[in-house]
Design an enzyme around this catalytic site. Structure first.
Site, PDB file in Angstrom:
ATOM      1  N   ASN A  30       0.960  -1.204  -0.137  1.00  0.00           N
ATOM      2  CA  ASN A  30       0.070   0.095   0.092  1.00  0.00           C
ATOM      3  C   ASN A  30       1.113   1.320   0.004  1.00  0.00           C
ATOM      4  O   ASN A  30       1.561   1.679   0.995  1.00  0.00           O
ATOM      5  CB  ASN A  30      -0.890  -0.231   1.300  1.00  0.00           C
ATOM      6  CG  ASN A  30      -1.819  -1.073   1.229  1.00  0.00           C
ATOM      7  OD1 ASN A  30      -2.859  -1.089   0.484  1.00  0.00           O
ATOM      8  ND2 ASN A  30      -1.455  -2.280   1.990  1.00  0.00           N
ATOM      9  N   GLU A  31       1.285   1.761  -1.192  1.00  0.00           N
ATOM     10  CA  GLU A  31       2.078   2.962  -1.332  1.00  0.00           C
ATOM     11  C   GLU A  31       1.317   4.164  -0.959  1.00  0.00           C
ATOM     12  O   GLU A  31       0.111   4.291  -0.545  1.00  0.00           O
ATOM     13  CB  GLU A  31       2.304   2.981  -2.807  1.00  0.00           C
ATOM     14  CG  GLU A  31       3.176   1.780  -3.459  1.00  0.00           C
ATOM     15  CD  GLU A  31       4.469   1.403  -3.064  1.00  0.00           C
ATOM     16  OE1 GLU A  31       4.870   1.774  -1.706  1.00  0.00           O
ATOM     17  OE2 GLU A  31       5.380   0.625  -3.500  1.00  0.00           O
ATOM     18  N   PRO A  32       2.077   5.206  -0.609  1.00  0.00           N
ATOM     19  CA  PRO A  32       1.542   6.321  -0.298  1.00  0.00           C
ATOM     20  C   PRO A  32       0.440   6.877  -1.128  1.00  0.00           C
ATOM     21  O   PRO A  32       0.544   6.771  -2.150  1.00  0.00           O
ATOM     22  CB  PRO A  32       2.758   7.654  -0.455  1.00  0.00           C
ATOM     23  CG  PRO A  32       4.009   6.556  -0.219  1.00  0.00           C
ATOM     24  CD  PRO A  32       3.651   5.233  -0.755  1.00  0.00           C
ATOM     25  N   SER A  72      -2.462   5.296  -0.565  1.00  0.00           N
ATOM     26  CA  SER A  72      -3.657   4.370  -0.586  1.00  0.00           C
ATOM     27  C   SER A  72      -4.506   4.718   0.416  1.00  0.00           C
ATOM     28  O   SER A  72      -4.366   5.188   1.349  1.00  0.00           O
ATOM     29  CB  SER A  72      -2.950   3.167  -0.241  1.00  0.00           C
ATOM     30  OG  SER A  72      -1.821   2.575  -1.001  1.00  0.00           O
ATOM     31  N   THR A  85      10.075   2.117  -4.165  1.00  0.00           N
ATOM     32  CA  THR A  85       9.875   0.735  -3.851  1.00  0.00           C
ATOM     33  C   THR A  85      10.611  -0.442  -4.701  1.00  0.00           C
ATOM     34  O   THR A  85      11.354  -1.175  -4.342  1.00  0.00           O
ATOM     35  CB  THR A  85       8.469   0.276  -3.771  1.00  0.00           C
ATOM     36  OG1 THR A  85       7.743   1.046  -2.682  1.00  0.00           O
ATOM     37  CG2 THR A  85       8.136  -1.240  -3.237  1.00  0.00           C
TER      38      THR A  85
END
Ligand code: F6R
Length: 641
Positions: A164-166, A168, A183
Site C-alpha cells: 500500500n504505497e503513499p 492508498s 519501492t
C-alpha cells in the site's frame, strides 16, 4: 476497525503507537517469535486455529529463522496455523526465485509442519482479468476463518505497509496496485537489476490490515526517519503506516538504530527529565544551534528557553558557559593528525601522540570502502609516516558487471598474444565465460571461475588505489571472508572461519590503531557482518590477554551510505581542496564501480559524489556551528571494547 487506544503509558514520549526498542534485530525478532509462539499455543489449548498475517522482505528473515528454530528445537507445532501473506509481485511466476511465495517457502514453510493447504499467498500469475475475483476471494477467505489474529508487518522507506504505497486509501482492500518507484529501487537487489522488478503487485489493503486483531510492525536499521514519522506524525494516507495509529492493538518492534529519530531518543529533554551528561548537552546545544541557524557561541538564554532547554539552563547556569563547553568539545574533535601529533602534548587531542609512528589497520568491507569513506585520512596516515595496512574483508565479486569479465579476459588473451605466450588455456577460459554469460538467466549464480575473475578485477583496483596512496603491495591484505562467498546477494552469517582469519591478521600486524566501517545502514548487510567480525575478533584477542591490544584504539567510519551525527563525531579530519581532488581520483581507480553498479540502492549519485557531498557537508556543519570552515572533513567515532 477499532479506533480506541490501548492502555499503554505514552506520556513520556511523542509516540502515538507503543514502540518497543531492542538492542538488536535478533532480540526484537525473538520477542515477536515468542508472541507468535504464545498465540499459537494458546489457540492450541483452546482447540482453535491461529490465523497469522505474514510479511516478506529483509525485515522478517530473522523472525522466520527463530520460528524455524523453535519448531526444530522446542517442538513448536504449526499444525493449527493458517497464514495469509500480505502481497505478491505481479506478474511473476510462483516458482520464480524472487516471488514472495518462494521467499516464504525458503525461509519458513519448508522447515515447519504447517499444512500446505493452510498457506495463502496472493497469486501473481493469474491473467489480469481474473485478479479482481481472486482479490475478493482472498478477503472472503480471511473472513471465513474468523479474521487475522496477528498481523506481522514491515515498513517501506516511503511508509508503505504491504504494498500500500503513499496515497492508498484507508478503505482499500486486497487489490492490484502499481509499485512506487522508490519501492522498485529498494527491492531491485532481489532482482539484480531494476528493469526486472515487476511494476505491479497484488496486496492486502489498508482496511484488510486494520481488521487484524493485533498488529506487530517490525523495523530495523536505516528505517529510523520513517518509523518516527509513522509513530509520531499526523495520520495521513501519504504515510500509510501512520494510519496504524488508529488501531487499538498495534505495536512497533524496532532496534536501537531504527529508534534514533524518535523524539524520546533524539531529543529526550523534550519528552521529560533527562540526565545532563556532557554528551547529552552537546547534542541538545548542537540541535538548537542548527535549528536556530546560529553559531554555538551566539546562542542566548532566550534561545535555550524557547527550545525546551530551560531545564539545562537552570541546572548549569549561564548560557555562555554551556556554549563554551560545547564549542570546545567540537573544537577538540578537529585534528589534521589522525595518528596523533608527534612530540606534542595536547591533552584534549582525539589521538595519542605516542607511539609515533603507529601501525594502523584499515578494514575495508568491500575493496573500495577505504578510499570512499576515509581516503583523506588514509593519505594523511601514510604521509605522516605511519605503517598503514589495509585489510580488504570481502572479495566484492558480486558487484562487478558481466561485461567487465569478458573485457578483462579479452585483455589477457591479447596480452599473451602480444608477447608470444601460449594462450590456449586463456582462450578456453574466455570462450567458456563468454558462452556462459551469453545464456545467463536473471539471478543465475556465476560459475566459480567467473566469480574468481570478478574478485581479481576488484583486487587489482584495490591494489592500484593503495599504490596511488603510496602503500607497498605487501601492506594490502585480502582476507576473502567466507561469509560473503555465496555468489548471491544474501550472505551467510558470520562464522568461526571469518573470526579466525581476522584474528590471525590482527595478531600478525599488532596495530596501534584500527579503522573499520561502523555501518549499520549498508543495504545488504555486508558492512554490518564485517563490523561484527572485527568486534568479535578484538573481544577474543583481548580475553586471550594479547599485550598489544590494550594500546590499540578502534575508530569507526561510516560506509558509503551516511555520515555520523555531528554531535557523535569524536575525530574530524579536515581535507584541503587538493586532497578532495586526490581522493576523487583514488575513487575513480575503482573502474568496475563507476557509472553503473549492480547494487546502486535508491541514491543515484556515484560513490565519489556521495563521498564528496558528505565530506563537504560535515565541514559545512562545523562552520555553521561557528568553527573554522574547512573545504571538507572525514569523521570518526571511537569504539571502546
Ligand atoms: C513485504 C511487504 C513490504 C515490506 C517493506 C519492507 O511483504 O509487504 O511492505 O515489509 O517493503 O521491506 P524490507 O523488510 O525488505 O525493508
Amino acid at each position: 476497525m477499532a479506533n480506541k487506544k490501548i492502555n499503554v503509558d505514552l506520556s513520556d514520549s511523542f509516540e502515538k503507537i507503543p514502540v518497543k526498542i531492542f538492542a538488536t534485530p535478533q532480540l526484537g525478532s525473538q520477542f515477536v517469535a515468542i508472541e507468535i509462539a504464545n498465540l499459537i499455543k494458546e489457540k492450541q489449548r483452546k482447540g482453535e486455529d491461529c490465523i497469522l498475517g505474514l510479511a516478506t522482505g529483509s525485515t522478517p528473515i530473522s523472525l522466520y529463522a527463530e520460528l524455524v528454530r523453535m519448531h526444530q528445537q522446542e517442538g513448536l507445532s504449526f499444525k493449527n496455523v493458517i497464514t495469509f501473506n500480505l502481497d505478491e509481485y505481479y506478474p511473476l511466476q510462483r516458482k520464480a526465485l524472487q516471488s514472495y511465495s518462494s521467499f516464504m517457502h525458503r525461509h519458513l514453510f519448508n522447515h515447519i509442519d504447517i499444512d500446505p493447504e493452510n498457506i495463502h499467498i496472493p497469486n501473481g500469475e493469474l491473467p489480469k482479468e481474473d485478479v479482481k475475483k481472486h482479490c475478493l476471494k482472498y478477503e472472503q477467505l480471511i473472513e471465513a476463518v474468523g479474521g487475522i489474529d496477528l498481523q506481522i508487518l514491515g515498513i517501506g522507506n516511503n511508509g508503505h505497509i504491504g504494498f500500500n504505497e503513499p496515497g492508498s486509501s484507508i478503505f482499500s482492500k486486497t487489490r492490484m496496485v502499481t509499485l512506487d518507484n522508490i519501492t522498485r529501487i529498494a527491492n531491485a537487489y532481489e532482482f539484480q537489476n531494476i528493469s526486472q522488478v515487476p511494476r505491479m503487485a497484488v496486496t492486502m489493503g489498508i482496511s484488510t490490515i486494520l481488521k487484524a486483531k493485533k498488529i506487530l510492525l517490525m523495523a530495523w536499521g536505516m528505517k529510523a526517519p520513517i518509523v518516527a514519522k509513522a509513530a509520531e506524525g499526523f495520520v495521513t494516507e501519504q504515510v500509510p503506516a501512520s494510519i496504524l495509529q488508529q488501531h487499538n492493538d498495534c505495536t512497533f518492534v524496532i532496534d536501537e538504530t531504527a529508534s534514533t529519530e524518535l523524539t524520546r531518543i533524539k531529543s529526550p529533554w523534550l519528552t521529560g527529565e533527562c540526565e545532563w551528561t556532557p554528551q547529552m548537552i552537546k547534542r541538545a546545544v548542537i540541535q538548537m544551534a542548527l535549528k536556530t541557524k546560529k553559531p554555538i557561541l551566539s546562542l542566548t538564554s532566550h534561545d535555550y528557553n524557547e527550545n525546551g532547554l530551560g531545564d539545562l539552563l537552570a541546572e548549569k547556569g549561564e548560557a555562555y558557559e554551556i556554549n563554551l563547553q560545547v564549542y570546545y568539545m567540537l573544537r577538540d574533535s578537529i585534528t589534521g593528525w589522525p595518528g596523533g601529533k608527534p612530540n606534542a602534548i595536547i591533552p584534549a587531542h582525539p589521538e595519542r601522540s605516542e607511539p609515533h609512528p603507529k601501525r594502523c589497520v584499515i578494514f575495508s568491507p568491500h575493496p573500495d570502502d577505504d578510499i570512499i569513506s576515509m581516503g583523506g585520512t588514509f593519505m594523511r596516515l601514510h604521509d605522516q609516516g605511519h605503517e598503514v595496512h589495509v585489510g580488504y574483508q570481502t572479495s566484492g565479486n558480486i558487484a562487478v558487471t558481466d561485461e567487465f569479465v569478458t573485457r578483462f579476459l579479452d585483455f589477457a588473451v591479447g596480452f599473451e598474444d602480444l608477447f608470444g605466450i601460449d594462450n590456449q588455456k586463456t582462450k578456453q577460459v574466455l570462450t567458456e565465460a563468454a558462452n556462459f554469460l551469453a545464456g545467463k538467466k536473471p539471478n543465475q549464480l556465476d560459475t566459480d571461475e567467473i566469480r574468481a575473475i570478478k574478485g581479481l578485477i576488484r583486487r587489482c583496483e584495490a591494489k592500484a588505489t593503495c599504490r596511488y596512496i603510496g602503500l607497498k603491495d605487501e601492506n594490502c591484505h585480502f582476507l576473502n571472508l567466507p561469509f560473503y562467498e555465496t555468489g548471491a546477494v544474501e550472505k551467510k552469517p558470520m562464522s568461526e572461519a571469518d573470526v579466525e582469519i581476522t584474528m590471525a591478521f590482527l595478531r600478525k600486524i599488532k596495530p596501534h590503531q584500527i579503522y573499520c566501517a561502523g555501518d549499520l545502514a549498508d543495504p545488504h548487510g555486508t558492512h554490518k557482518v564485517c563490523l561484527d567480525v572485527v568486534f568479535e575478533s578484538m573481544r577474543r584477542i583481548k580475553a586471550a590477554g594479547d599485550k598489544w591490544v590494550k594500546d590499540c584504539w578502534v575508530w569507526l567510519y561510516k560506509g558509503a551510505w551516511q555520515e555520523w551525527d555531528i554531535a557523535d563525531i569524536e575525530m574530524a579530519i579536515p581535507m584541503s581542496p587538493d586532497q578532495i581532488v586526490k581522493k576523487r581520483f583514488g575513487i575513480f581507480i575503482h573502474q568496475s564501480q563507476k557509472d553503473m553498479v549492480p547494487f546502486q540502492g535508491s541514491d543515484s549519485r556515484e560513490f565519489w559524489q556521495r563521498a564528496e557531498d558528505r565530506n563537504l557537508n560535515t565541514a559545512k556543519l562545523y562552520a555553521d556551528l561557528g568553527l573554522t570552515k574547512y573545504a571538507a572533513m572525514e569523521a570518526f567515532v571511537r569504539w571502546h571494547y
